[in-house]
Design a protein around this motif. Structure first.
Motif, PDB file in Angstrom:
ATOM      1  N   VAL A  55       0.862  -1.180   0.000  1.00 15.52           N
ATOM      2  CA  VAL A  55       0.000   0.000   0.000  1.00 15.52           C
ATOM      3  C   VAL A  55       0.895   1.224   0.000  1.00 15.52           C
ATOM      4  CG1 VAL A  55      -1.703   1.324   1.300  1.00 15.52           C
ATOM      5  CG2 VAL A  55      -1.864  -1.172   1.239  1.00 15.52           C
ATOM      6  N   LEU A  56       0.663   2.101  -0.948  1.00 18.58           N
ATOM      7  CA  LEU A  56       1.368   3.379  -1.031  1.00 18.58           C
ATOM      8  C   LEU A  56       0.375   4.421  -0.549  1.00 18.58           C
ATOM      9  CD1 LEU A  56       4.046   4.602  -1.919  1.00 18.58           C
ATOM     10  CD2 LEU A  56       3.155   4.735  -4.238  1.00 18.58           C
ATOM     11  N   LEU A  57       0.614   4.973   0.629  1.00 22.86           N
ATOM     12  CA  LEU A  57      -0.359   5.801   1.340  1.00 22.86           C
ATOM     13  C   LEU A  57       0.069   7.262   1.418  1.00 22.86           C
ATOM     14  CD1 LEU A  57      -2.840   6.156   3.264  1.00 22.86           C
ATOM     15  CD2 LEU A  57      -1.322   5.428   5.128  1.00 22.86           C
ATOM     16  N   ASP A  58      -0.712   8.130   0.769  1.00 23.29           N
ATOM     17  CA  ASP A  58      -0.502   9.569   0.916  1.00 23.29           C
ATOM     18  C   ASP A  58      -1.001   9.961   2.307  1.00 23.29           C
ATOM     19  OD1 ASP A  58      -0.126  12.299   0.507  1.00 23.29           O
ATOM     20  OD2 ASP A  58      -1.978  12.541  -0.633  1.00 23.29           O
ATOM     21  N   LEU A  59      -0.212  10.746   3.019  1.00 23.68           N
ATOM     22  CA  LEU A  59      -0.615  11.114   4.376  1.00 23.68           C
ATOM     23  C   LEU A  59      -1.732  12.143   4.416  1.00 23.68           C
ATOM     24  CD1 LEU A  59       2.575  11.319   6.600  1.00 23.68           C
ATOM     25  CD2 LEU A  59       0.805   9.575   6.556  1.00 23.68           C
TER      26      LEU A  59
END
Length: 137
Positions: A55-59
């Motif tokens: 998972v590539l999660l933008d904060l």
């Protein structure tokens, strides 16, 4: 095959990042699928329905601040595949919080834009570390 869930609420940005990662994966012969989701809530439903490798999660999302999302990493890291945080906010305290609460890596958006090959490598390394940790447990 690598299946990545990209959580990014800015549609145009998400499409650019997905294209960058797919392009780099194609260059090295690594089939890569990227699903874009604009929120954590939507991502939770997707993770329940599909097995992602990372998972590539933008904060900073439309429905939460960077600090709120960082606080969610602790809970999500227990039930999600490896989380790689993606943000413009390079504050050391935020980075440390994310890594201490379960994120596998912390990447700035400027790195993504300039060196998507390095980001892809770091995502791959995060999946390997995560798998090794699961096997050791």
């Amino acid at each position: 095959m690598c299946d990545i869930l990209l959580i990014e609420d800015e549609e145009g940005v998400a499409k650019v990042y997905a294209a960058l990662l797919r392009g780099e994966a194609h260059k090295i012969g690594w089939p890569c699928s990227i699903t874009i989701c604009p929120s954590i809530e939507g991502a939770e439903k997707r993770v329940e329905q599909h097995k992602y490798d990372a998972v590539l999660l933008d904060l900073k999302l439309a429905d939460s601040t960077a600090e709120q999302t960082a606080a969610e990493v602790d809970r999500l890291s227990e039930i999600w595949p490896p989380i790689v945080v993606l943000t413009f906010n390079a504050q050391e305290t935020l980075r440390r919080q994310c890594l201490l609460t379960g994120a596998e890596d912390f990447i700035t958006k400027s790195l993504m834009q300039a060196y998507p090959d390095i980001v892809l490598e770091r995502i791959y390394n995060a999946t390997v570390r995560h798998e090794r940790q699961k096997q050791a447990a």
